[in-house]
Design an enzyme around this catalytic site. Sequence first.
Site, PDB file in Angstrom:
ATOM      1  CG  ASP A  57      -7.162  -5.667  13.692  1.00  0.00           C
ATOM      2  OD1 ASP A  57      -6.326  -5.006  14.350  1.00  0.00           O
ATOM      3  OD2 ASP A  57      -8.112  -5.153  13.082  1.00  0.00           O
ATOM      4  CB  ILE A  58      -1.191  -6.029  14.954  1.00  0.00           C
ATOM      5  CG1 ILE A  58      -0.754  -6.911  13.778  1.00  0.00           C
ATOM      6  CG2 ILE A  58      -0.118  -6.017  16.036  1.00  0.00           C
ATOM      7  CD1 ILE A  58       0.393  -6.346  12.959  1.00  0.00           C
ATOM      8  CG  ASN A  72      -0.239  -0.014   2.513  1.00  0.00           C
ATOM      9  OD1 ASN A  72       0.437   0.945   2.843  1.00  0.00           O
ATOM     10  ND2 ASN A  72      -0.363  -1.094   3.279  1.00  0.00           N
ATOM     11  CG  ASP A 116      -7.394  -4.713   5.831  1.00  0.00           C
ATOM     12  OD1 ASP A 116      -7.171  -4.599   7.044  1.00  0.00           O
ATOM     13  OD2 ASP A 116      -7.756  -3.759   5.108  1.00  0.00           O
ATOM     14  CE  LYS A 126      -9.198  -2.035  13.581  1.00  0.00           C
ATOM     15  NZ  LYS A 126      -8.075  -2.481  12.756  1.00  0.00           N
ATOM     16  CG  PHE A 133      -2.991   6.205  13.334  1.00  0.00           C
ATOM     17  CD1 PHE A 133      -2.242   5.808  14.429  1.00  0.00           C
ATOM     18  CD2 PHE A 133      -2.836   7.498  12.852  1.00  0.00           C
ATOM     19  CE1 PHE A 133      -1.359   6.681  15.044  1.00  0.00           C
ATOM     20  CE2 PHE A 133      -1.948   8.377  13.456  1.00  0.00           C
ATOM     21  CZ  PHE A 133      -1.209   7.972  14.557  1.00  0.00           C
ATOM     22  CE  LYS A 172       8.854 -13.711 -12.730  1.00  0.00           C
ATOM     23  NZ  LYS A 172       9.696 -13.256 -13.808  1.00  0.00           N
TER      24      LYS A 172
HETATM   25  O1  C5P Z   1      -8.989  -1.779  10.221  1.00  0.00           O
HETATM   26  P1  C5P Z   1      -8.059  -0.686   9.819  1.00  0.00           P
HETATM   27  O2  C5P Z   1      -6.895  -1.206   8.974  1.00  0.00           O
HETATM   28  O3  C5P Z   1      -8.650   0.511   9.242  1.00  0.00           O
HETATM   29  O4  C5P Z   1      -7.444  -0.227  11.232  1.00  0.00           O
HETATM   30  C1  C5P Z   1      -6.453   0.711  11.300  1.00  0.00           C
HETATM   31  C2  C5P Z   1      -5.714   0.576  12.610  1.00  0.00           C
HETATM   32  O5  C5P Z   1      -5.529  -0.790  12.958  1.00  0.00           O
HETATM   33  C3  C5P Z   1      -4.319   1.127  12.516  1.00  0.00           C
HETATM   34  O6  C5P Z   1      -3.959   1.605  13.798  1.00  0.00           O
HETATM   35  C4  C5P Z   1      -3.489  -0.074  12.105  1.00  0.00           C
HETATM   36  O7  C5P Z   1      -2.124   0.065  12.465  1.00  0.00           O
HETATM   37  C5  C5P Z   1      -4.170  -1.183  12.876  1.00  0.00           C
HETATM   38  N1  C5P Z   1      -4.149  -2.490  12.204  1.00  0.00           N
HETATM   39  C6  C5P Z   1      -3.406  -3.509  12.738  1.00  0.00           C
HETATM   40  N2  C5P Z   1      -3.447  -4.759  12.150  1.00  0.00           N
HETATM   41  C7  C5P Z   1      -4.182  -4.982  11.044  1.00  0.00           C
HETATM   42  C8  C5P Z   1      -4.933  -3.930  10.483  1.00  0.00           C
HETATM   43  C9  C5P Z   1      -4.875  -2.701  11.087  1.00  0.00           C
HETATM   44  O8  C5P Z   1      -2.734  -3.311  13.747  1.00  0.00           O
HETATM   45  N3  C5P Z   1      -4.184  -6.173  10.486  1.00  0.00           N
END
Ligand code: C5P
Length: 398
Positions: free
Chosen positions: A304-305, A208, A276, A341, A323, A286
């Site tokens: 989702d960390i 991204n 995501d 979250k 964020f 490859k």
């Molecule tokens: O769900 P979204 O990507 O919009 O959420 C954004 C927030 O969640 C950010 O703080 C991002 O660093 C964190 N995040 C994360 N792990 C993920 C997706 C997002 O820590 N897989």
Amino acid sequence: MLKNKHILLVVAGGIAAFKALDLIRRLRERGAEVTPVLTTSAEEFVTPLSISALSGNKVYRDLFDLTAEAEMGHIELSRAADLIVVAPATANIMAKMAQGLCDDLASTLLLATDKRVMVAPSMNVRMWEHAATQRNVATLKNDGVLFVGPNEGDMACGEYGPGRMAEPLEIVDAIERAFQTGPLSGKRILVTSGPTHEPIDPVRYIANRSSGAQGTAIAQALNALGAEVVFVTGPADIAPPSGVEVRKVQTAGEMLAEVEDALPCDAAIFAAAVADWHIDGASASKIKKQAGALPTLKFAENPDILAKVSKMGKGRPGLVIGFAAETDDVIAHAQAKRDRKGCDWIVANDVSPETGIMGGAENAVTVISDAGIDPWPRMTKKQVAVRLAQNIAKALEG
Ligand code: C5P
């Protein structure tokens, strides 16, 4: 500056011992007084004479040296310092420290001290990765020992990987940080930053547009207030800040592993743009172009960390900040995200292309917390970082 700081430098026997000479010079340049201690095996790599000449001090070597004991006993030596630095710290001396063994002057000083201790590990990559060393590292971290490095790179033994001693200037930076005072001194704060790269095959990946600018500025601002910062970053355009512990990752999976490894922390700020999804069953070789046949990519969800850390219960950082980069209904989406979250604050921003925020130097954020919705005026990402760091300092104080 390290003016009037007294560093007791323990040099253990590793090939990186030669870098201790430069380290002594750098420390003295910044005003520190260095008292050197050599282990017997260190003397195989550097001579007491060169260490003594550069430090301008007597070199301490022997636990049962009667003259030295009469001048300054080993207990006193270990207490007179403001900080004890072990560089290079071999696998052996770290094992002794973790076990509390004291069979020579260096290990006895390390056990007898009531001062903070910093180690700069240096060893072969297999020795560093060995379960025993990693157990010792965990024990020492738990005991409050500060770490600088090891770095990853070519090793004197011809192998490649983590195990190289941090460079003298990095060690000096870490020492200065250890003496830093500020509202966040003594606080350990985790910051994630940058994009993640999710491999399709060994040469292609999904990414991204995150530049890492906001996360880098936040890490810098927290460090400037005295925090010990662990900076977990994906492959960002912006160079990581100096003076912080940098952990480089590629994928969301790797980022989660480093985040978990960096805990416990007083606060965690998740500024990374984590992908995501990753490709389920990324190809080990490859993918070949075939006439008339398009490859099909199957996606799988990434961890989702932020949510994981926010909901971890025991060991959760006292303050967790996420964020929310949105393109429409920014506040409503950000509020829902905060609830979903479970983080304490969410920093929401509009990343529609016309705002120029993604990849740009400025940001316009709204901070959502239990205290309500706080819209900040548009300012540079550095200013956002400074204000956020100040707010974090206030929150951790209270
Ligand atoms: O769900 P979204 O990507 O919009 O959420 C954004 C927030 O969640 C950010 O703080 C991002 O660093 C964190 N995040 C994360 N792990 C993920 C997706 C997002 O820590 N897989």
